[in-house]
Scaffold this active site. Structure first.
Site, short mmCIF file in Angstrom:
data_model
loop_
_atom_site.label_atom_id
_atom_site.label_comp_id
_atom_site.label_asym_id
_atom_site.label_seq_id
_atom_site.Cartn_x
_atom_site.Cartn_y
_atom_site.Cartn_z
N GLU A 306 0.63 -1.05 0.10
CA GLU A 306 -0.23 0.07 0.10
C GLU A 306 0.68 1.32 -0.05
O GLU A 306 0.34 2.22 0.71
CB GLU A 306 -0.89 0.00 1.23
CG GLU A 306 -0.24 -0.05 2.72
CD GLU A 306 0.07 -1.36 3.21
OE1 GLU A 306 0.27 -2.32 2.27
OE2 GLU A 306 0.32 -1.49 4.43
N HIS A 330 -8.10 -4.12 -1.38
CA HIS A 330 -7.39 -4.10 0.04
C HIS A 330 -6.31 -3.01 0.23
O HIS A 330 -6.08 -2.09 1.13
CB HIS A 330 -6.65 -5.37 0.18
CG HIS A 330 -5.90 -5.59 1.35
ND1 HIS A 330 -6.14 -6.18 2.42
CD2 HIS A 330 -4.67 -5.29 1.44
CE1 HIS A 330 -5.38 -6.55 3.33
NE2 HIS A 330 -4.24 -5.78 2.70
N GLU A 331 -5.76 -3.00 -1.11
CA GLU A 331 -4.39 -2.00 -0.87
C GLU A 331 -5.07 -0.31 -0.85
O GLU A 331 -4.48 0.63 0.01
CB GLU A 331 -3.47 -1.99 -2.00
CG GLU A 331 -2.55 -3.28 -2.06
CD GLU A 331 -2.29 -3.95 -1.06
OE1 GLU A 331 -1.82 -3.51 0.20
OE2 GLU A 331 -2.22 -5.39 -0.85
N HIS A 334 -5.99 0.47 2.78
CA HIS A 334 -5.06 0.98 3.60
C HIS A 334 -4.80 2.40 3.49
O HIS A 334 -4.28 3.18 4.40
CB HIS A 334 -3.72 0.28 3.02
CG HIS A 334 -3.50 -1.22 3.66
ND1 HIS A 334 -3.39 -1.38 5.12
CD2 HIS A 334 -3.06 -2.35 3.24
CE1 HIS A 334 -3.36 -2.64 5.14
NE2 HIS A 334 -2.98 -3.18 4.11
N GLU A 353 -3.92 -4.44 9.41
CA GLU A 353 -4.41 -5.46 8.35
C GLU A 353 -5.79 -5.89 8.45
O GLU A 353 -6.38 -6.07 7.49
CB GLU A 353 -3.39 -6.59 8.28
CG GLU A 353 -2.18 -6.07 7.77
CD GLU A 353 -1.93 -5.72 6.49
OE1 GLU A 353 -3.02 -5.91 5.52
OE2 GLU A 353 -1.09 -5.06 5.85
N ASP A 410 8.70 -9.75 10.62
CA ASP A 410 8.11 -10.78 9.43
C ASP A 410 7.69 -11.96 9.86
O ASP A 410 6.71 -12.61 9.16
CB ASP A 410 9.27 -10.70 8.42
CG ASP A 410 8.88 -10.67 6.91
OD1 ASP A 410 8.06 -9.83 6.87
OD2 ASP A 410 9.31 -11.32 5.88
N TYR A 418 -5.10 -10.57 9.67
CA TYR A 418 -5.88 -10.02 8.66
C TYR A 418 -7.33 -10.50 8.82
O TYR A 418 -8.33 -9.86 8.98
CB TYR A 418 -5.48 -10.85 7.40
CG TYR A 418 -4.33 -10.11 6.78
CD1 TYR A 418 -2.93 -10.48 7.19
CD2 TYR A 418 -4.17 -9.37 5.52
CE1 TYR A 418 -1.78 -9.91 6.57
CE2 TYR A 418 -2.91 -8.76 4.82
CZ TYR A 418 -1.94 -9.28 5.58
OH TYR A 418 -0.56 -8.66 5.00
N1 BES Z 1 0.73 -4.55 3.85
C1 BES Z 1 0.76 -5.88 3.26
C2 BES Z 1 1.90 -6.54 2.83
C3 BES Z 1 2.98 -6.67 3.84
C4 BES Z 1 2.61 -7.24 5.20
C5 BES Z 1 4.29 -6.45 3.47
C6 BES Z 1 3.53 -7.47 6.03
C7 BES Z 1 5.32 -6.56 4.58
C8 BES Z 1 4.66 -6.92 5.66
C9 BES Z 1 -0.20 -5.65 2.11
O1 BES Z 1 -1.14 -4.84 2.14
C10 BES Z 1 -0.90 -6.97 1.93
O2 BES Z 1 -1.63 -7.41 3.04
N2 BES Z 1 -0.71 -7.70 1.06
C11 BES Z 1 -1.26 -8.93 0.78
C12 BES Z 1 -2.72 -8.79 -0.04
C13 BES Z 1 -3.93 -9.38 0.13
C14 BES Z 1 -4.17 -9.74 1.67
C15 BES Z 1 -4.99 -9.12 -0.50
C16 BES Z 1 -0.39 -9.88 -0.19
O3 BES Z 1 0.43 -9.41 -0.72
O4 BES Z 1 -1.08 -11.17 -0.38
ZN ZN Z 2 -2.58 -5.46 3.69
#
Ligand code: BES
Ligand code: ZN
Length: 638
Positions: A306, A330-331, A334, A353, A410, A418
């Site tokens: 995002e 989703h993005e 955010h 999330e 991480d 989520y």
């Molecule tokens: N912000 C996250 C990606 C992220 C999370 C990067 C934790 C680093 C650490 C992003 O918004 C996300 O949740 N992406 C998901 C999308 C999905 C849940 C619709 C993805 O990449 O799969």
């Molecule tokens: Zn996210």
């Protein structure tokens, strides 16, 4: 606590002081927002971020000015980061986070004259890097760090011409959670916000973009200027450079992609303007000016990120039928939950999330109806159930409020934040009714706009503004936030469309042939449910028959393909392996790689095969993905 300096600073400083006293991390640069934190009396602890060395209560970065040259041959960014700081009386040190940065000088720039600063780099701590401690005094206003990154900087991925559609090199960044410090010396904590500007020099045949106001045209000399006027936390710093073209979708949304993909991308994302309008109707104004997307090469380690004003997205959501656009919702969501109102530390990640996942369901319902959203939500609950299964019933990693100190954040970020987070939002909605909950969320977003908060502050705010004691006890609010698993009476989504799918699976079990199944109007989501719900005893011969009719193995849909490969691995269905191999070599999205490599690693033959593929694929993955797969396959450990 801080000295007044630039015009407009007083409002901000008042906010900072009030905010610190009431346990919200300071938000800088929003002078037009009056202090509003009075409801939060009682919660008086200062939030400490265990994943940052910085000490923002002594000296806080308010504005960052980058001047960087992108050297593709050496895979290095080099130049300066000039930081405007706000210093508390008597403070003598500014502490920045760095990891793998080579610092060549530090200067105190303002007020002049420019002088060399005393600085030292502290001990290296794995994944946290090293604190850069700079000697300042309480009159210091601006500090300049000259530095360069190393070719293995964890946030950055340098793609060679063979790895891109255009045959031109490509650079991309991924800063969340704590990787911004691997390309910018900064206070790398989501509780610190700054505005930024940047001058970025790239080879003239490439276009550079950032999480900021972006160019839509190539500049002749390869020099690009960026301005990010809204204050953001460091994890939203982002950069990319490649052979990029821009297509407008409407006057506030558009897409950047390599030329061969840009039209397909613009078609796929045609509903983005409607998504923005729906989100604004529900949650208040979109605060970031434009909303554009950047479609990256398939090695991008996430589905989406995002980055403000410019969502970074995997090309694997361009399915050709708009069926995977929930990821864009989703993005986009955010822009309220996460970018506007931010988790104070990574222990509070669910605030970003979980809220975003709930908002996504609501936005999708607005656009495509309740039945469509229900399918997404049921699939989400299945993911959640699988995560609970993996973690076990009492795991602290299944709490919404996490305790990640001493770990790489991480490692603790999974579907709990989520889907359990979204489920809590559903329970709140059910407890007070949709209209009241929508009002509450609008107020929440405007109250905490451009600030960070922790779970405790969220809880306090909910108890003050939404739930009395009886309602809070009724839904078990404390258990939701600080307990393991999912409360037994959590609201459960239902999908009648999936009942249709389950009826066809029963027919299969009763002896129907695949060609006899009624799959009228099935969408990607029906197929995902179908593949997930096939009985555990499904054999390789069964899969051959199914594939003969439905063509999963060569599906152009990445979600269907990855669900199909999971079933294939479980059934030892080797016919799928050539396509699986191609998929693993092309796609670097961790969400797909993790379950596939994990399933392969479950048998000695599978593991051997996976290691052979990985030996070839690894160099094409971003460090975020290769770190995960290294762990699964024990890469480098033997
Ligand atoms: N912000 C996250 C990606 C992220 C999370 C990067 C934790 C680093 C650490 C992003 O918004 C996300 O949740 N992406 C998901 C999308 C999905 C849940 C619709 C993805 O990449 O799969
Ligand atoms: Zn996210």
């Amino acid at each position: 606590m801080s000295k007044a300096r630039a015009s407009g600073a007083r409002g901000r400083l008042a906010l900072t002081a009030a905010v610190l006293a009431f346990s919200i991390v300071p938000a800088c640069r929003r002078p037009e927002t009056p202090p509003q934190a009075t409801e939060l009396e009682g919660a008086e602890t200062k939030i400490m971020d265990p994943h940052s060395f910085s000490r923002p209560s002594e000296a806080v970065v308010e504005h960052l000015e980058l001047d960087l040259t992108v050297d593709f041959a050496a895979r290095i960014l080099s130049g300066t980061a000039t930081l405007e700081i706000d210093v508390a009386p008597g403070a003598t040190e500014l502490v920045l986070d760095t990891r793998g940065l080579d610092i060549s000088s530090v200067e105190l720039v303002r007020p002049g004259p420019v002088t060399r600063a005393d600085y030292k780099l502290g001990e290296e701590t794995s994944f946290l890097g090293r604190p850069l401690v700079i000697g300042i005094n309480d009159g210091t206003e601006q500090v300049r760090v000259a530095y360069r990154t190393r070719p293995d900087a964890a946030a950055l991925q340098w793609l060679s011409p063979e790895q891109t559609a255009s045959g031109k090199p490509f650079l991309l960044s991924q800063s969340q959670a704590i990787l911004a410090r691997t390309w910018v010396p900064c206070q790398d904590s989501p509780g610190v916000r700054m505005t930024y500007s940047a001058t970025i020099r790239v080879p003239p045949e490439l276009l550079a973009v950032m999480s900021a106001e972006n160019p839509t045209m190539r500049s002749a000399g390869g020099v690009y200027e960026f301005e990010m006027p809204q204050a953001i936390p460091s994890y939203l710093l982002a950069i990319a450079a490649g052979d990029l073209e821009f297509r407008a979708i409407d006057d506030r949304a558009g897409v950047y992609a390599e030329p061969s993909l840009v039209d397909a991308a613009a078609w796929e994302f045609a509903d983005v303007p409607a998504m923005i309008s729906a989100a604004e109707r529900l949650y208040g104004p979109y605060e970031w000016g434009r909303y554009d997307l950047l479609v990256l090469p398939p090695s991008f380690p996430f589905g989406g990120m995002e980055n403000p004003r410019l969502t970074f997205a995997t090309p694997t959501i361009i399915a050709g039928d708009r069926s995977l656009v929930a990821l864009v919702a989703h993005e986009l969501a955010h822009s309220w939950s996460g970018n506007l109102v931010t988790n104070a530390t990574w222990d509070d990640f669910w605030l970003n999330e979980g809220a975003t996942t709930y908002l996504t369901y609501r936005i999708m319902e607005e656009l495509y109806g309740a039945e469509y959203a229900a399918m997404l939500e049921v699939l989400g609950r299945q993911d959640l159930a699988a995560t609970f299964e993996e973690l076990g019933p009492a795991s602290p990693d299944s709490h919404l409020k996490l305790a990640l100190e001493g770990r790489d954040p991480d490692d603790g970020m999974n579907d709990i934040a989520y889907e359990k987070g979204a489920a809590l939002f559903r329970s709140l909605e059910a407890a007070v009714g949709r209209d009241r909950f929508d009002d509450f969320l609008r107020t929440y977003f405007s109250h905490f706009a451009f600030r960070s908060l922790d779970t405790e502050t969220f809880e306090h705010y909910v108890r003050e503004h939404l739930l009395d004691q009886e309602l809070a006890d009724g839904i078990g609010l404390t258990d939701w936030l600080y307990g393991a698993g999912l409360p037994a009476d959590a609201w459960a989504p239902q999908s009648s469309e999936f009942d249709r799918v389950e009826a066809q699976i029963e027919a299969l079990e009763d002896g129907s042939r695949p060609s006899e199944l009624d799959v009228t109007d099935w969408t990607t989501h029906h197929w995902l449910h179908f593949l997930r719900k096939l009985p555990a005893g499904t054999t390789s011969a069964d899969l051959t028959a199914l594939d003969g009719v439905f063509g999963f193995n060569r599906s152009g849909n990445s979600e269907i393909q990855s669900a199909w490969f999971e079933r294939s691995i479980a059934a030892g269905h080797e016919e799928a392996y050539p396509a699986l191999r191609e998929f693993l070599l092309r796609v670097g999205r961790r969400k797909f790689l993790k379950p596939l490599y994990t399933a392969l690693a479950a048998t000695p033959e599978g593991r051997g095969w996976a290691r052979e593929v990985y030996a070839e694929a690894r160099g094409g993955y971003h460090s975020v993905s290769s770190n995960t797969v290294d762990g699964i396959l024990g890469w480098g450990a033997e």
